[in-house]
Each structure stands twice: as C-alpha cells, then as structure tokens.
Design a protein around this motif. Structure first.
Motif, PDB file in Angstrom:
ATOM      1  N   ARG A  98       0.606  -1.234  -0.267  1.00 31.21           N
ATOM      2  CA  ARG A  98      -0.270   0.000   0.003  1.00 31.21           C
ATOM      3  C   ARG A  98       1.218   1.692  -0.024  1.00 31.21           C
ATOM      4  O   ARG A  98       1.944   1.581   1.024  1.00 31.21           O
ATOM      5  CB  ARG A  98      -1.070   0.700   1.054  1.00 31.21           C
ATOM      6  N   ASP A 146       1.754   5.218   0.450  1.00 30.09           N
ATOM      7  CA  ASP A 146       1.630   6.071   1.398  1.00 30.09           C
ATOM      8  C   ASP A 146       1.516   7.745   1.226  1.00 30.09           C
ATOM      9  O   ASP A 146       3.562   7.654   1.316  1.00 30.09           O
ATOM     10  CB  ASP A 146       1.203   5.856   2.758  1.00 30.09           C
ATOM     11  N   SER A 147       1.176   8.843   0.951  1.00 31.60           N
ATOM     12  CA  SER A 147       2.779  10.085   0.171  1.00 31.60           C
ATOM     13  C   SER A 147       3.411  10.378   1.211  1.00 31.60           C
ATOM     14  O   SER A 147       4.204  11.073   1.275  1.00 31.60           O
ATOM     15  CB  SER A 147       1.449  11.183   0.355  1.00 31.60           C
ATOM     16  N   GLY A 156      -0.617  11.110  -2.690  1.00 31.60           N
ATOM     17  CA  GLY A 156      -0.594  10.046  -2.607  1.00 31.60           C
ATOM     18  C   GLY A 156      -0.438   8.658  -3.745  1.00 31.60           C
ATOM     19  O   GLY A 156      -1.717   7.913  -3.500  1.00 31.60           O
TER      20      GLY A 156
END
Length: 566
Positions: free
Chosen positions: A49, A51-52, A102
């Motif tokens: 995943r 994530d910014s 993001g």
C-alpha cells in the motif's frame, strides 16, 4: 533473486542504488538509522500500500525500482502471460512511483500496469517475514499450498483440480439439461395446443406473399381485365391486329423471296419469330384472364386466410413467413421430450461418475496431506529448542470441509497453529503475542520448507529480536542454511547473525546542515569486523570486542567453507 534496488526520495533516502548477490545479506545499523525504510521501499516495488508520507519532504514524488532475475519457467511468467504483458527475455523490473498527493503508478518492464498485478508478481518473487507482516506464511490462505509443496503433492493436487473441473462441467451440463426439460414439461400443454393450431392452419412457405399478390389483383380485377382486353385487341384485332399485320408482311415478302436470293432470309425469319411471340402473348393474356375470372369469387376467402395467418403469427411473435419453421420446431420440441428424459439420465450418470472420480483424487490428496502434516510437525519441533522455543508446540491442522466448500483444492482446510505455553490450545500464527517468538517460528518454518519454496528471495525483519548468545547464534546458523538454497536478506541487531552474512550492508543516518538522509554502504572485511565489534560492545569499541568479532567472523567463514565443500 533480487539483483538490484534503486530508491529515489523515499522518506530519509535521497538516492540509493544497491546491488544484491546470492546468499545471506545482512543489514545492520543503529536503531532509527532507516533500516525499516529500506524494507518499506522494497515493499512499494512489490505492490504494498502506497502512502504520501513515504515521499521525501520537499520532493514531488518517490520511486522504487526492483530488478529480479527469476529462472526460466518461474511462476511470474504465467502471471505476465495472464495479464497480456510482453514475455520477458531478461530481467524482470518492477517499478512504483508515488506522488506527494498520494497517487500511485505501477510498471512492469516499463509497461504500465495495476498495483494488484505488481503485488501478485511480488508475492511470487519475495517473501517478507516481518513481526507483523500478513504476507507469506502469516497469510492462512497460503498454508494449504505450502503443505502440498512440502509433501511433494503437486501431481495429486493437479489431478484434483482436473477432476474438479470435470465434475463441475458435468454438473453444469446436467443442471442445464434438467432446467430445459423442466421448462419443456411445464410448457408441454402450450406446445401441444400450438402444434394443433398450426396443424389446422397448415401454413406454407411464402404463402402470405402469394395471397397478398392475388388479393391485389382481384381487388383491381375490372381495371386489369380492361387493360388485358385492350392488349388482346391490339395483338389479334380483326382490323389492325399485330398478328394480321405480321401475316400480311410475310405474304408480301414470300411472293418475291425466290427472286431476292438470300437478302430477305433474315427479315422472313424475324417475322416468323414475331408471329410466334405474338401468339404466345395472346395465349398468356387469355390464360391470365381466365384465372382472374375463376378467382373473382375467392376475394373473401383470400382475405380470411390472410387474416388467419397474420393473427397466428402475431400471437407467436413471428412473421407469417416464419410460421412453417415455428410449426416444425414446436413439433420437434414435443418429440424430443421423451428423448431428453433418456438423455437426462445419461447426464446424471456422467455427473455421478465425475463426482466419484473427484472424491477418489481428493481423498488421495487428503491422505497425503495428513501424512505430510505429521512429518512437518516433527521437523518444526526439531528446530524449535535451539531457537528458545522448546516449550512451544507447532501443529498442522488438516480438517475436512463441508461438501458445500469442496473445490479445486480438495476436501481440506489446512492451517498452521502454534501454542507457546504448555497447556494452552494451539491457535493461528497471528495470535503469538511476542514479535520475536513469531519471527523465530517463521524462521523455523522457512528452514524446513526451504527445499519446496518457489519464492527465490526471503527477507527477515529483526528475526533475532529479544534474543542473544546461543539463541542468536542458532538464528544465524539457520539463516545461513536457508541462504544455501535461497537468497536471504535480514535486518539484524545481533552480532552473531551479522557474522553469518556473506554480504554486509551498513545503514547510517547522516545529518548535513538541515538535511537528514539515510545511506547504505557495503562493508569490506575490516569494516565488517568493526561493525560487529560495535554491535558487541556498544558505542565504545574495545580491543576485546574486536577480537570477539574476529572470532565470530572466522567461525562463520569456516562454516560456510565447510558447507561449500559438502
């Protein structure tokens, strides 16, 4: 295996290019230096995943590129083919880009793709065993496949999948035929009524068009007959009929034909043909007039027939010209009801045979799994005491599934369970409270399963957490054994583990003014000894620590040399 990793603007990492080799690679460094950032970056390339927060402060985007060199025929090739991506003819390159807002983009060999596909490829290439990572052995859905691989049951598993497909298809054919027959039975009365109705009507091909044409003629019979009579008078009238004119011309030419030689032969032949055509036309007109006069009383009958044809066609939702075909099809459906009953019995028998074949194959697979479960449990049990898990118990549960849950993988649910304290019932791996215990359990599993693993690269994150001395040495020994078969990367704080590495990377956080960055450097033998001495003694490296570090390195080098010679 993982051959290269390029990281750009990920958290504290500005620019980093690493090359990896087979064997055991260890990463060490002070707490907080950024070792976990390296694993997070690798995870990005493997489809984790995004994530910014992973984008380095002040930068627009972060990117990670991981290059792999899987052997020909590896599972990734099938994944690429399934995704309609170009087949690889060299390294496999996974790239991930994350923007500061993001958003994320994924690439495989520079071809844009989905993160889901990236994750599928990553799962086939790298297994990350972290304390709280839910991938690899921590994912219960992998346990059945893992047990099958350990037991060498690939052939039996393939037979079960094939038998399941055959049973599923036979069941679908039977169900489809039964549904069709049930529907036909339900419609039988309607079908019989339709056949009787069409039997009485007896429609024929093209009948509507013929009737419509006849009706059009009869509706205009007076005008048609008048025109036909006028034409007949023009052709055969007593005063100026065409046939009389032709006959007159023939007689005039006949009188001089013998004196004109062949000059009149063509004209006389043409007149002969004209006379014959005129007579044929007169006959056709007479015949047509007779037909019209004969049909003049059938207009009502024709109207009734047209109405009947169109009414029945409208009732059945077809064109009048389609009624004969509908008649034949309905008769055929009725005739096939009894035949379908016999065919249904044959399909039911085929389904029963397919089910029996599936059960035979699946029960053989289940037996193999139960036997292998005992061997796996014994092998894991032998690995636990040196890892300070002598009170723990590992159990491979092979439990029968309800028939509604049978499938291409067989009749069983397979799960790995552990009990870390005597007297407590075993539970899922994820219920082990201690991260260190979990990591060591996973290490024991991977050591036992190494020969059957299809994933070429293993990553362990602090597998030695909370242990030292002999236990840490046992962890290092098992990592080294694993690295004899697979590429292994380990993040460690243990000098005993670090000494086992064939390759040693040092992770360091540096401050340059207001900028903080993480760097990674490969250590030569002298630098390795110094780093392991630091791990042994802390910030102040003593001569005794250096000597102990040298001893650890000598022992691990000797063990590797002995292993290579076997």
């Amino acid at each position: 295996m993982l051959s290269a990793l390029a990281i750009r603007d990920v958290v504290l990492i500005d620019r980093l290019d690493l090359g990896f080799a087979p064997g055991l690679s260890v990463l060490t460094g002070e707490t907080g230096a950024g070792k976990s950032i390296l694993l997070d970056a690798l995870g990005l390339a493997l489809g984790a995943r995004a994530d910014s927060g992973l984008v380095r402060h002040g930068r627009d985007q972060a990117s990670v590129t991981a290059e792999f060199d899987p052997p020909p025929g590896h599972a990734v090739d099938a994944v690429l083919a399934e995704a309609d991506l170009d087949p690889r003819d060299g390294p496999l390159i996974l790239r991930r880009v994350v923007t500061a807002d993001g958003r994320s983009r994924a690439y495989v060999n520079d071809q844009p793709t989905s993160v889901t596909l990236l994750r599928r490829l990553g799962d086939a290439l790298v297994e990350i065993q972290g304390q709280f990572d839910q991938r690899g052995l921590m994912d219960p859905s992998t346990h059945r496949e893992t047990l099958d691989a350990f037991a060498g049951l690939a052939g039996k598993a393939a037979a079960v999948r094939a038998a399941w497909t055959a049973w599923r298809d036979a069941r679908a054919r039977h169900a489809e035929a039964r549904a069709a027959l049930d529907k036909a039975r339900a419609d039988e009365a309607w079908l019989r009524h339709t056949v009787e109705e069409l039997d009485r009507l007896a429609p024929t091909e093209g009948e509507e068009q013929r009737l419509a044409e006849t009706r059009g003629v009869l509706a205009n019979a007076e005008a048609v007959l008048s025109a036909m009579n006028a034409a007949a008078d023009a052709l055969a009238g007593e005063d100026a009929g065409a046939d009389g004119a032709v006959a007159q011309a023939q007689r005039a030419l006949d009188r001089v034909a013998d004196r004109a030689g062949e000059r009149l032969a063509g004209a006389l032949a043409a007149l002969d043909r004209a006379a014959a055509e005129i007579q044929e036309a007169i006959a056709e007109l007479q015949s047509a007039a007779d037909d019209i006069e004969a049909d003049s009383g059938r207009l009502t009958e024709i109207d009734d027939r047209l109405h009947a044809l169109r009414d029945v066609a409208r009732k059945h939702g077809v064109e009048p010209d389609d009624l004969p075909a509908l008649h034949r099809a309905t008769v055929d459906r009725l005739a096939s009801l009894d035949a379908e009953g016999g065919g249904l019995a044959a399909l039911a028998a085929a389904e029963r045979r397919a089910r029996a074949d599936y059960l035979t194959a699946a029960e053989a697979l289940s037996k193999g799994r139960r036997e292998a479960a005992g061997r796996l449990d014994a092998a894991i049990a032998a690995e636990l005491p040196p890892l300070k898990l002598e009170k723990a118990r590992f159990e491979t549960a092979v439990e029968p599934l309800d028939e509604t849950r049978w499938g291409p993988d067989g009749l069983d649910a397979v799960g790995f369970r552990v009990a870390t304290n005597p007297g407590t019932p075993p539970g899922p791996l994820s219920r082990i409270a201690s991260g260190g215990e979990l990591s060591r359990f996973l290490l024991a599993l991977k050591v036992v399963l190494a020969e059957s693993s299809t994933v070429p690269t293993l990553v362990f994150d602090e597998v030695d957490s909370g242990v030292g001395g002999a236990v840490a040495a046992a962890v290092g020994d098992r990592l080294a054994r694993l690295a004899g078969r697979l590429q292994v990367l380990v993040v460690t704080h243990s000098p005993q583990v670090a000494a086992q590495g064939a390759h040693h990377w040092h992770v360091e956080k540096r401050t340059d003014g207001d900028s903080v960055s993480t760097t990674v450097a490969a250590l030569d033998s002298a630098a390795r000894r110094e780093e392991i001495a630091r791990m042994l003694s802390g910030a102040a490296v003593t001569a005794e620590a250096r000597a102990a570090a040298g001893s650890l390195l000598a022992q691990s080098n000797g063990a590797r040399a002995a292993g290579a010679g076997q």
